[in-house]
Design a protein around this motif. Sequence first.
Motif, short mmCIF file in Angstrom:
data_model
loop_
_atom_site.label_atom_id
_atom_site.label_comp_id
_atom_site.label_asym_id
_atom_site.label_seq_id
_atom_site.Cartn_x
_atom_site.Cartn_y
_atom_site.Cartn_z
N ASP A 85 36.08 -2.61 -11.97
CA ASP A 85 37.32 -3.08 -11.37
C ASP A 85 38.16 -3.85 -12.38
OD1 ASP A 85 36.76 -1.98 -8.91
OD2 ASP A 85 35.78 -3.79 -8.15
N TRP A 89 41.86 -2.81 -13.88
CA TRP A 89 42.96 -3.78 -13.82
C TRP A 89 43.54 -4.00 -15.22
CZ3 TRP A 89 43.82 -8.38 -16.26
CH2 TRP A 89 44.84 -9.20 -15.75
N SER A 256 41.21 -10.07 -1.64
CA SER A 256 41.90 -8.95 -0.99
C SER A 256 41.41 -7.59 -1.50
CB SER A 256 43.41 -9.06 -1.21
OG SER A 256 43.92 -10.23 -0.61
N GLU A 257 41.11 -7.50 -2.79
CA GLU A 257 40.68 -6.22 -3.34
C GLU A 257 39.39 -5.75 -2.67
OE1 GLU A 257 40.01 -4.04 -7.64
OE2 GLU A 257 39.43 -6.15 -7.44
N ASN A 258 38.42 -6.65 -2.51
CA ASN A 258 37.15 -6.27 -1.90
C ASN A 258 37.33 -5.87 -0.43
OD1 ASN A 258 35.70 -6.69 -4.25
ND2 ASN A 258 35.28 -8.83 -3.78
N LYS A 261 38.81 -2.40 -0.13
CA LYS A 261 37.83 -1.33 -0.33
C LYS A 261 37.20 -0.90 0.98
CE LYS A 261 36.46 -2.48 -5.07
NZ LYS A 261 35.36 -3.00 -5.92
N ARG A 266 43.02 1.37 -2.62
CA ARG A 266 42.94 0.97 -4.03
C ARG A 266 43.92 -0.17 -4.27
NH1 ARG A 266 44.93 4.60 -9.12
NH2 ARG A 266 44.03 3.35 -10.80
N LEU A 267 43.40 -1.32 -4.64
CA LEU A 267 44.24 -2.50 -4.80
C LEU A 267 43.80 -3.28 -6.04
CD1 LEU A 267 46.54 -4.07 -3.26
CD2 LEU A 267 44.71 -5.50 -2.34
N PRO A 268 44.32 -2.92 -7.22
CA PRO A 268 43.91 -3.64 -8.43
C PRO A 268 44.25 -5.13 -8.33
CG PRO A 268 45.15 -1.65 -8.97
CD PRO A 268 45.29 -1.86 -7.50
N MET A 269 43.23 -5.97 -8.55
CA MET A 269 43.40 -7.41 -8.41
C MET A 269 42.33 -8.12 -9.22
SD MET A 269 45.23 -9.53 -6.18
CE MET A 269 45.15 -8.85 -4.52
N SER A 357 47.92 -9.48 -9.63
CA SER A 357 48.11 -8.04 -9.73
C SER A 357 48.31 -7.66 -11.19
CB SER A 357 49.33 -7.61 -8.91
OG SER A 357 50.52 -8.08 -9.54
#
Length: 416
Positions: A85, A89, A256-258, A261, A266-269, A357
């Motif tokens: 992850d 990022w 938030s990223e976890n 999931k 998909r939320l790169p953080m 982000s």
Amino acid sequence: MKKSVIIVGGGIIGLMIAYYLKKSGHEVLILDQSTMDGGASYVNAGYISPSHIVPLASPGMINKGLKWMFDSSSPFYIKPRLDVDFLKWAWHFKKACNPHHVEKSLKVIRDINLLSKSLFEEIQASGDLGDFQLEKKGLLMLFKTQKEGDHEAAVVKKAVDLGLDVFPKSISEIRTMLNGVEVDALGGFHYECDGHMTPTEFMEKLKNYLVLSGVKIMKEEEVLDFECANGKVHKVITQNTSYDTEYLVLASGSWSENLAKKLKLRLPMQAGKGYKIDGYSPTGITIPTILMERKVAVTPMSGFTRFAGTMEFSGINTVIIKERVLAIAKAASQYFPDVDISNQEINAAKSGLRPVSPDGLPYIGKINKFENIFLASGHAMMGWSLGPATGKLIAEIVDGQNSSLDLLPFDPHRFG
């Protein structure tokens, strides 16, 4: 029409979303895994900062990160680690560190900060929260070297072009502004457009107001999963129970990223850890100040002076690295020779995790694959400053109203 909304996250972002949703007549429940008395919303510098127009992802940041990677006391620190992850990022972050991204982001960051500043003022004028510190003395940027002064002068030009009030100041002018406080610097710039607050004070008053207004707040209620069907989330599952929901807002900061999931999003953080020291001896410092070479913020708050700084990427943890705390205290005395931070105050330092982000812009908007899920996270160092604006924007989306700002730059799907 009255809607039932669950907000996951009880930091400044989650609470401000609850504030505006409740104002619109909705039923609101906040779930937070903590006791809601610590973290980034409580240990930040308290800045309302239209001046911060340059995103974290900007030219030179990669080189600085590599330069400082093995210095545990540096203001920008990346802990080397093999984590999928983090590597994803970092790839997006590298791509965003270019002049085009910065130029594209300047007006976007200015506009959302100015909106938020006006909303803070509206909240104060409403009397909803009673009295709280909201001062408009601007922000001083102090530099010790001409190189740093020249770098900030380029930012000042961009800020002036965007209509922000900022003026160069000589060291004698700065000493006069600070009523004779001893300052060791070459010069500075005064961003008159900024303001400052005491976060702990505001957060307590905001929580009390929300509870009295009928918002339900469940502390130490960790969200583990979601039950979804037919393009909607129907239940939020916690370690204790489950909650039926009509609408869901993810405002859970660095976590938030976890959680995303769990929804196959998909939320790169990455969590960017910051530290603070609260000094209770009088300093005479009455204007918020950033010590530029050391990236340390100094803020006069209600009853104390806060010294805050560092951006540490070392994963989700609240471990205090003593060298980083000592670096903040040392920086304060280098610029303000008469400032005395005690060992007791240093030992009482706290940390908080900022959700960052890859491009330095927050995620604000609706999740496309679900009809009833919204996202508000990734504010990096601007979380406090952008709290009210984010709350209002999310409330507008939930209500189906026209948005106060163009939300495209904050699209939660911009990384795929």
